[in-house]
Enzyme design. Structure first.
Site, short mmCIF file in Angstrom:
data_model
loop_
_atom_site.label_atom_id
_atom_site.label_comp_id
_atom_site.label_asym_id
_atom_site.label_seq_id
_atom_site.Cartn_x
_atom_site.Cartn_y
_atom_site.Cartn_z
N LYS A 12 0.85 -1.20 0.00
CA LYS A 12 0.00 0.00 0.00
C LYS A 12 0.88 1.23 0.00
CE LYS A 12 0.43 1.78 4.37
NZ LYS A 12 1.42 2.83 4.49
N SER A 106 1.85 -6.28 7.03
CA SER A 106 0.40 -6.21 7.21
C SER A 106 -0.32 -6.86 6.03
CB SER A 106 -0.07 -4.75 7.28
OG SER A 106 0.55 -4.11 8.36
N ASP A 139 -2.88 -1.53 9.78
CA ASP A 139 -3.00 -1.47 8.31
C ASP A 139 -3.60 -2.74 7.73
OD1 ASP A 139 -1.84 1.01 8.18
OD2 ASP A 139 0.17 0.26 7.70
O1 C5P Z 1 -1.01 -1.32 14.68
P1 C5P Z 1 0.45 -1.57 14.43
O2 C5P Z 1 0.99 -2.68 15.27
O3 C5P Z 1 0.79 -1.74 12.98
O4 C5P Z 1 1.20 -0.25 14.89
C1 C5P Z 1 2.58 -0.23 15.12
C2 C5P Z 1 2.88 0.95 16.05
O5 C5P Z 1 2.65 2.17 15.37
C3 C5P Z 1 2.02 1.00 17.28
O6 C5P Z 1 2.57 0.25 18.32
C4 C5P Z 1 2.02 2.49 17.61
O7 C5P Z 1 3.21 2.84 18.25
C5 C5P Z 1 2.07 3.12 16.24
N1 C5P Z 1 0.73 3.48 15.73
C6 C5P Z 1 0.06 4.57 16.28
N2 C5P Z 1 -1.17 4.93 15.79
C7 C5P Z 1 -1.72 4.26 14.76
C8 C5P Z 1 -1.05 3.16 14.17
C9 C5P Z 1 0.18 2.80 14.68
O8 C5P Z 1 0.55 5.22 17.21
N3 C5P Z 1 -2.90 4.66 14.28
#
Ligand code: C5P
Length: 296
Positions: A12, A106, A139
């Protein structure tokens, strides 16, 4: 019963990416228009009677089994459907660069969810698929459905957006990589001067005007980069525009930068030390059964 399937896991890019505020749960509230690109991993998923989840990539050093998002996705899926007598084996042929802001991990996870839903004949609703996917990563829901979407919340609230017109996309992955949590942290301490015009982007998509769309590409993370990396991103953007891109911007939390070129062109992009992928936009992989809301 089919017991093996190959799913394509597309990268993406973010046409716009705005980060609004930090939430009490530590995540950030986002508004982003995401787009699927034809750069893809190949994910081979097989199931048999038994137990255990194995996941491995053909690139050394990447996490395996339940440490890999694909393995986590398999576990989340089996737990959700209450399946206790199925062993899952996942092999991933990586093409999407790691830690690039292209949602490679993702997308592999989303491919596993799509694949298992088909292999096990569970036929989950979109809402259930999103619920499994959002537990794996922010994502992952977008990667399940793909195409052009407006994504809000942590990134898991999906709405249809008008499709990006056909175009050529040059993705440049510089040598340096960026950690997503680190850049979110820096953004918390950086006053954002310019925010992307999400509404303008949706209008330009609706009108199908590629030139206008490219003028509205924007990502607040660019400003939060450390100075040396920000300069490298600016240099790549200039090179992309110099090669004929109608617009260029960093994707996600980087470090990949992409440029959008008119359909049918064959851009020659030269960035020393970088990996370069010339790809296309990809349409929706699956329609959403129901739109959750309409963004005002
Ligand atoms: O959701 P994911 O594990 O992919 O996110 C990785 C990190 O990115 C999270 O632990 C957080 O620190 C940050 N994040 C965030 N806000 C989001 C998506 C991700 O702060 N909307």
């Amino acid at each position: 019963m089919t017991d093996r399937v190959r799913e394509r896991a597309f990268a993406k890019i973010n046409l716009t990416l705005d980060v609004l505020n930090k939430r009490p749960d530590g995540y950030h509230e986002l508004v982003t228009v995401m787009q699927t690109a034809s750069l893809a991993d190949e994910v081979y998923i097989s199931v048999k009677r038994g137990q255990g989840i194995r996941a491995m990539c053909d690139v050394p050093g990447l996490p395996r089994d339940l440490d890999n998002l694909a393995g986590k996705a398999a576990k989340a899926f089996l737990d959700h459907v209450g399946c206790t007598d199925t062993a899952v084996d996942i092999t991933i042929e990586k093409h999407i660069p790691d830690r690039a802001g292209l949602a490679g991990g993702s997308s592999d996870a989303a491919a596993v969810i799509r694949g298992l839903d088909g292999l096990l004949g569970t036929g989950l609703s979109d809402g259930e698929l999103v619920s499994v996917a959002s537990g794996v990563g922010s994502d992952v829901p977008f990667c399940l459905f793909g195409g052009t979407r407006l994504c809000r919340g942590r990134g898991e609230i999906l709405e249809d957006a008008p499709e990006l017109p056909d175009c050529v996309i040059a993705i440049v992955k510089p040598e340096f990589s960026v950690s997503t949590p680190y850049l979110f942290g820096r953004l918390d301490d950086t006053p954002v001067r310019v925010r992307p015009d999400t509404r303008g982007m949706l209008d330009a998509l609706r009108a199908g005007e590629l030139f206008k769309i490219c003028g509205l590409l924007g990502n607040v993370f660019e400003e939060a980069l450390p100075e040396a990396q920000r300069r490298q991103v600016e240099d790549i953007k200039s090179r992309l525009v110099g090669a004929g891109a109608l617009g260029a911007v960093m994707s996600g939390s980087g470090s990949a930068v992409y440029g959008v070129f008119p359909n049918g062109t064959e851009p020659e992009v030269n960035v020393p030390g970088a990996e370069i992928f010339i790809v296309k936009n990809v349409k929706k992989l699956r329609q959403l059964q129901k739109n959750q809301s309409n963004w005002e």
